[in-house]
Design a protein around this motif. Structure first.
Motif, PDB file in Angstrom:
ATOM      1  N   CYS A  57       0.846  -1.200   0.000  1.00  0.00           N
ATOM      2  CA  CYS A  57       0.000   0.000   0.000  1.00  0.00           C
ATOM      3  C   CYS A  57       0.877   1.244   0.000  1.00  0.00           C
ATOM      4  N   LEU A  58       0.433   2.238  -0.716  1.00  0.00           N
ATOM      5  CA  LEU A  58       1.191   3.485  -0.789  1.00  0.00           C
ATOM      6  C   LEU A  58       1.385   4.092   0.595  1.00  0.00           C
ATOM      7  N   HIS A  59       0.354   4.023   1.442  1.00  0.00           N
ATOM      8  CA  HIS A  59       0.492   4.655   2.756  1.00  0.00           C
ATOM      9  C   HIS A  59       1.521   3.949   3.642  1.00  0.00           C
ATOM     10  N   VAL A  60       1.854   2.687   3.329  1.00  0.00           N
ATOM     11  CA  VAL A  60       2.860   1.953   4.107  1.00  0.00           C
ATOM     12  C   VAL A  60       4.231   2.613   3.980  1.00  0.00           C
ATOM     13  N   ILE A  61       4.536   3.147   2.794  1.00  0.00           N
ATOM     14  CA  ILE A  61       5.856   3.747   2.569  1.00  0.00           C
ATOM     15  C   ILE A  61       5.809   5.270   2.532  1.00  0.00           C
ATOM     16  N   GLN A  62       4.648   5.845   2.813  1.00  0.00           N
ATOM     17  CA  GLN A  62       4.475   7.293   2.697  1.00  0.00           C
ATOM     18  C   GLN A  62       5.496   8.056   3.537  1.00  0.00           C
ATOM     19  N   GLY A  63       5.817   7.531   4.711  1.00  0.00           N
ATOM     20  CA  GLY A  63       6.744   8.220   5.599  1.00  0.00           C
ATOM     21  C   GLY A  63       8.185   8.171   5.163  1.00  0.00           C
ATOM     22  N   ALA A  64       8.486   7.440   4.095  1.00  0.00           N
ATOM     23  CA  ALA A  64       9.874   7.302   3.643  1.00  0.00           C
ATOM     24  C   ALA A  64      10.159   8.061   2.356  1.00  0.00           C
ATOM     25  N   ASP A 110      -4.335   3.334  -3.461  1.00  0.00           N
ATOM     26  CA  ASP A 110      -3.349   3.249  -2.375  1.00  0.00           C
ATOM     27  C   ASP A 110      -2.331   2.143  -2.695  1.00  0.00           C
ATOM     28  N   PHE A 111      -1.797   2.199  -3.893  1.00  0.00           N
ATOM     29  CA  PHE A 111      -1.022   1.099  -4.458  1.00  0.00           C
ATOM     30  C   PHE A 111       0.380   1.578  -4.810  1.00  0.00           C
ATOM     31  N   ALA A 112       1.381   0.788  -4.458  1.00  0.00           N
ATOM     32  CA  ALA A 112       2.757   1.150  -4.781  1.00  0.00           C
ATOM     33  C   ALA A 112       3.538  -0.085  -5.209  1.00  0.00           C
ATOM     34  N   VAL A 255     -15.331  -3.043   9.889  1.00  0.00           N
ATOM     35  CA  VAL A 255     -15.373  -3.549   8.516  1.00  0.00           C
ATOM     36  C   VAL A 255     -14.016  -3.282   7.864  1.00  0.00           C
ATOM     37  N   GLU A 256     -13.324  -4.352   7.500  1.00  0.00           N
ATOM     38  CA  GLU A 256     -12.054  -4.201   6.813  1.00  0.00           C
ATOM     39  C   GLU A 256     -12.293  -4.225   5.306  1.00  0.00           C
ATOM     40  N   TYR A 257     -11.343  -3.686   4.563  1.00  0.00           N
ATOM     41  CA  TYR A 257     -11.535  -3.664   3.112  1.00  0.00           C
ATOM     42  C   TYR A 257     -10.195  -3.679   2.380  1.00  0.00           C
ATOM     43  N   GLY A 258     -10.285  -3.993   1.101  1.00  0.00           N
ATOM     44  CA  GLY A 258      -9.121  -3.966   0.234  1.00  0.00           C
ATOM     45  C   GLY A 258      -9.559  -3.630  -1.179  1.00  0.00           C
ATOM     46  N   TYR A 259      -8.616  -3.749  -2.096  1.00  0.00           N
ATOM     47  CA  TYR A 259      -8.894  -3.478  -3.505  1.00  0.00           C
ATOM     48  C   TYR A 259      -8.661  -4.732  -4.328  1.00  0.00           C
TER      49      TYR A 259
END
Length: 288
Positions: A57-64, A110-112, A255-259
């Motif tokens: 996910c893009l947000h996983v690496i956003q801080g880097a 939200d994909f990287a 409720v969890e979700y994905g793409y």
């Protein structure tokens, strides 16, 4: 395929029999899944695809991300494969770094896509990639494998994704949760509204929580693991972000979700950018 459950009675197993092959396939999949760290702290899950690529996910690496667009501070980021125990000793052969250039990002999904660097230890090769993908079939049993909590690898099977369709039971269920959210949380906001926003969300209940973003969801088809979705997050977001600690949320209201990978694939393969189309052919090698 799981067999049907027998009658419930004292000493009933209360479980579903499964083919041994399914367990073996999930072990095979686990070799391709890793825990991503930023500055030594777990950030999320990623999985191997293509020649030397990681999807997350893009947000996983956003801080880097560095000051330059489409570049990360690769010194700060790495991925650890096959972390299957909580207090597992770090095997340097299972740690891989990334190239600074990010191969592809998509904000809406939200994909990287990241590129692995060759290992510093000679003769250490990349873990095997996941090569098979297929269309999201609803309902069907999906196996999630990732790093919930940012610790050892876990799996959650018996996950049955659904989607919101006009006037279906999921639509009704989310509407009820939206009304409850407005009445329950101090900010009086609908914290389930994001589930209705495009692009399409694949909804499910899972034991996975923070740290599992980027986990693949696989089904077993033709005796092979096929990736059908990527875990993104959950609603209400304020619960997962611990915004209102005095307002707990019971399991049935999370409720969890994905793409769906098919939606991401279509977005990439229909791009006017030839490089993105070529990248999609490298990632999605087999499509069932």
């Amino acid at each position: 395929m799981p067999t049907s459950i027998g009658p419930t009675y004292p000493f009933s197993k209360g479980a579903i029999q499964r083919e041994v092959m399914a367990s073996e396939i999930k072990v095979e999949v686990s070799r391709s899944i890793g825990l991503i760290y930023i500055d030594g702290h777990p950030s999320g899950t990623g999985f191997r695809v293509g020649n030397d690529l990681i999807i997350t996910c893009l947000h996983v690496i956003q801080g880097a991300f560095s000051a330059r667009p489409h570049f990360i501070d690769s010194i700060r980021v790495y991925i650890q494969f096959e972390r299957k125990q909580h207090l597992q000793n770090i095997d340097p052969r299972k740690i891989f770094k990334f190239e600074a250039s990010v191969r592809f990002t998509h904000q809406e999904f939200d994909f990287a896509v990241l590129e692995l660097s060759r290992h510093e230890i000679p003769d250490v090769h990349f873990p095997p990639p996941l090569t098979s993908f297929c269309q999201m079939q609803i309902p069907s049993e999906v196996h999630l494998i990732g790093h919930p909590g940012g610790v050892q690898m876990m799996e959650d099977s018996e996950v049955f994704p659904r989607v919101i369709e006009q006037n279906n039971d999921v639509d009704t269920y989310i509407s009820e949760l939206s009304n409850w959210s407005v009445q329950y949380f101090p900010d009086r906001l609908d914290h389930y509204a994001e589930l209705r926003l495009p692009p399409r969300k694949i909804l499910f209940h899972t034991t996975f929580d923070k740290g599992s973003s980027g986990s693949p969801g696989v089904i077993i088809k033709n005796h092979k693991p096929c990736v059908v979705l990527m875990v993104r997050g959950g609603a209400p977001g304020c619960f997962y972000e611990k915004k209102f600690p005095g307002h707990p949320v019971e399991d049935r209201k999370r409720v969890e979700y994905g793409y769906a990978m098919e939606d991401i694939y279509k977005e990439m393969v229909c791009s006017t950018n030839q490089n993105i189309r070529q990248l999609s052919s490298e990632i999605f090698r087999e499509w069932f």
